[in-house]
Design an enzyme around this catalytic site. Structure first.
Site, mmCIF file in Angstrom:
data_model
loop_
_atom_site.group_PDB
_atom_site.id
_atom_site.type_symbol
_atom_site.label_atom_id
_atom_site.label_comp_id
_atom_site.label_asym_id
_atom_site.label_seq_id
_atom_site.Cartn_x
_atom_site.Cartn_y
_atom_site.Cartn_z
ATOM 1 N N LYS A 260 2.718 45.287 5.419
ATOM 2 C CA LYS A 260 2.717 45.665 3.995
ATOM 3 C C LYS A 260 1.283 45.933 3.537
ATOM 4 O O LYS A 260 0.310 45.457 4.155
ATOM 5 C CB LYS A 260 3.357 44.591 3.116
ATOM 6 C CG LYS A 260 2.738 43.173 3.181
ATOM 7 C CD LYS A 260 1.577 42.908 2.258
ATOM 8 C CE LYS A 260 1.144 41.438 2.252
ATOM 9 N NZ LYS A 260 -0.276 41.225 1.982
ATOM 10 N N PRO B 32 -3.040 44.057 12.937
ATOM 11 C CA PRO B 32 -4.098 43.063 13.180
ATOM 12 C C PRO B 32 -3.821 41.760 12.440
ATOM 13 O O PRO B 32 -3.086 41.744 11.447
ATOM 14 C CB PRO B 32 -5.358 43.750 12.655
ATOM 15 C CG PRO B 32 -4.884 44.797 11.727
ATOM 16 C CD PRO B 32 -3.514 45.201 12.163
ATOM 17 N N LEU C 131 -2.260 42.153 5.848
ATOM 18 C CA LEU C 131 -1.155 43.096 6.058
ATOM 19 C C LEU C 131 0.152 42.357 6.335
ATOM 20 O O LEU C 131 1.183 42.985 6.585
ATOM 21 C CB LEU C 131 -1.478 44.036 7.233
ATOM 22 C CG LEU C 131 -2.741 44.897 7.060
ATOM 23 C CD1 LEU C 131 -3.037 45.684 8.338
ATOM 24 C CD2 LEU C 131 -2.572 45.870 5.892
ATOM 25 N N ALA C 132 0.107 41.037 6.314
ATOM 26 C CA ALA C 132 1.276 40.163 6.485
ATOM 27 C C ALA C 132 1.984 40.344 7.824
ATOM 28 O O ALA C 132 3.207 40.227 7.900
ATOM 29 C CB ALA C 132 2.261 40.341 5.323
ATOM 30 N N GLY C 133 1.208 40.618 8.868
ATOM 31 C CA GLY C 133 1.815 40.768 10.198
ATOM 32 C C GLY C 133 2.601 39.530 10.606
ATOM 33 O O GLY C 133 3.756 39.641 11.032
ATOM 34 N N GLY C 134 2.026 38.347 10.438
ATOM 35 C CA GLY C 134 2.692 37.104 10.835
ATOM 36 C C GLY C 134 3.943 36.851 10.007
ATOM 37 O O GLY C 134 4.981 36.445 10.533
ATOM 38 N N ASP D 275 4.922 35.302 1.908
ATOM 39 C CA ASP D 275 5.107 36.766 2.018
ATOM 40 C C ASP D 275 6.351 37.167 2.806
ATOM 41 O O ASP D 275 6.616 38.354 2.976
ATOM 42 C CB ASP D 275 3.896 37.390 2.746
ATOM 43 C CG ASP D 275 2.647 37.414 1.875
ATOM 44 O OD1 ASP D 275 2.778 37.205 0.655
ATOM 45 O OD2 ASP D 275 1.558 37.644 2.428
HETATM 46 O O1 C5P Z 1 2.236 30.876 2.067
HETATM 47 P P1 C5P Z 1 1.143 31.287 2.977
HETATM 48 O O2 C5P Z 1 1.227 30.655 4.336
HETATM 49 O O3 C5P Z 1 0.944 32.765 3.028
HETATM 50 O O4 C5P Z 1 -0.172 30.718 2.291
HETATM 51 C C1 C5P Z 1 -1.351 30.461 2.991
HETATM 52 C C2 C5P Z 1 -2.305 29.740 2.062
HETATM 53 O O5 C5P Z 1 -2.777 30.632 1.041
HETATM 54 C C3 C5P Z 1 -1.716 28.562 1.292
HETATM 55 O O6 C5P Z 1 -1.794 27.386 2.025
HETATM 56 C C4 C5P Z 1 -2.588 28.523 0.043
HETATM 57 O O7 C5P Z 1 -3.830 27.906 0.325
HETATM 58 C C5 C5P Z 1 -2.886 29.980 -0.212
HETATM 59 N N1 C5P Z 1 -1.927 30.589 -1.170
HETATM 60 C C6 C5P Z 1 -2.029 30.277 -2.518
HETATM 61 N N2 C5P Z 1 -1.156 30.841 -3.407
HETATM 62 C C7 C5P Z 1 -0.217 31.698 -2.984
HETATM 63 C C8 C5P Z 1 -0.113 32.041 -1.615
HETATM 64 C C9 C5P Z 1 -0.995 31.456 -0.736
HETATM 65 O O8 C5P Z 1 -2.902 29.493 -2.925
HETATM 66 N N3 C5P Z 1 0.614 32.243 -3.872
#
Ligand code: C5P
Length: 289
Positions: A8, A99, A104-107, A141
């Protein structure tokens, strides 16, 4: 079974506040793109779920891709298994093109594709609402990719997805410097804004299918904190602007930077101009519609 796992791009991201659980309340607009990983799913005789990297994939990656239980794909498989009586095994093979640490939210896309793929492979017939519920427990994501739409406004942590129309495909050139960004580190550097921006203009530009309009409305609140943690990315943003004479944006928490192009040909030409950039990843790409 072979499924595409798309990347994305965020064309809008505003941070509305910090929540008691440590996450940030977001309003973001995500676009599904034609850049994708390829995942294949096979049933196996045993009960194990194993993850494998397709031959040649490692050459395209700038870091190590974990194949153990720390990978979101295997976390997704375990979560799916825990809500069903499923005991079959699976072999998942992934051809990586997106990458990592790139915004890009690959994972997240891989995890969503694992939920969708294993639901089918194991004939679980879990409804999309249940897959959404599981996705939200794994990350912020993943729900966008479960929704299977071209674009959406994502709210909450990012997991509340409202699809929006895209009139025509948009074209981009995206580049990532050698250093990726850690999402928690970028959020930790963020100064919350007094005045919040709205996604209305971006949503309108997407529904009109107008690239110049999109280019003037894209916004990402995380750009400044990401520039301060990744000076190489800050330099890439400047250099890309000098080379293309276009506004340059960052996707998600970075470190991918991108410009909007007027057509597929324009994107190919701009990608050529950007060849001299100090980037480990450089790609002309399009949104789906
Ligand atoms: O949910 P995800 O694994 O993508 O989030 C990774 C990290 O990014 C979270 O642990 C948090 O520190 C931060 N994050 C946040 N607010 C969000 C999404 C992510 O603070 N809405």
């Amino acid at each position: 079974m072979r499924l595409l796992s798309p990347a994305k791009l965020n064309v809008f991201l505003e941070v509305l506040g910090k929540r008691a659980d440590g996450f940030h309340e977001l309003e973001t607009v995500m676009l599904r793109t034609n850049l994708h990983d390829v995942m294949t799913f096979e049933t196996t005789a045993g009960t194990d779920v194993s993850l494998h990297l397709a031959e040649g994939s490692q050459n395209r990656l700038d870091g190590d891709f974990p194949l153990d239980n720390s990978n979101l794909i295997l976390k997704a498989a375990a979560a799916l298994r825990s809500v069903s009586s499923q005991t079959c095994g699976a072999k998942i093979t992934i051809e990586k093109r997106i990458p990592m640490q790139a915004g890009l939210a690959g994972g997240s896309s891989n995890a969503a594709t694992a939920l969708l793929g294993l639901n089918e492979l194991w004939e679980l017939e879990l409804p999309r609402t249940e897959l959404h519920r599981i996705a939200a427990t794994l990350g912020s994501d993943i729900n966008f990719f479960i929704e299977d739409c071209d674009a959406a406004i994502c709210r909450g942590r990012g997991e509340i997805v409202t699809p929006i129309p895209v009139a025509a495909p948009f074209h981009f050139v995206a580049a990532r410097p050698s250093a990726g960004n850690s999402t928690p580190q970028v959020f930790a550097n963020l100064q919350l804004p007094d005045t919040k921006r709205s996604s209305n203009d971006v949503v309108l530009a997407l529904s009109n299918g107008e690239s110049p309009e999109l280019s003037t409305t894209i916004f990402n609140r995380l750009t400044a904190p990401a520039e301060s943690v990744n000076t190489e990315m800050a330099a890439l943003l400047r250099r890309m602007h000098e080379l293309t004479d276009q506004p340059v944006f960052m996707s998600g928490s970075g470190s991918t930077c991108f410009v909007v192009c007027s057509s597929e040909n324009d994107a190919a030409e701009i990608a050529m101009k950007c060849r001299t950039l100090d980037a480990v990843f450089l790609q002309a790409m399009s949104s789906t519609c």
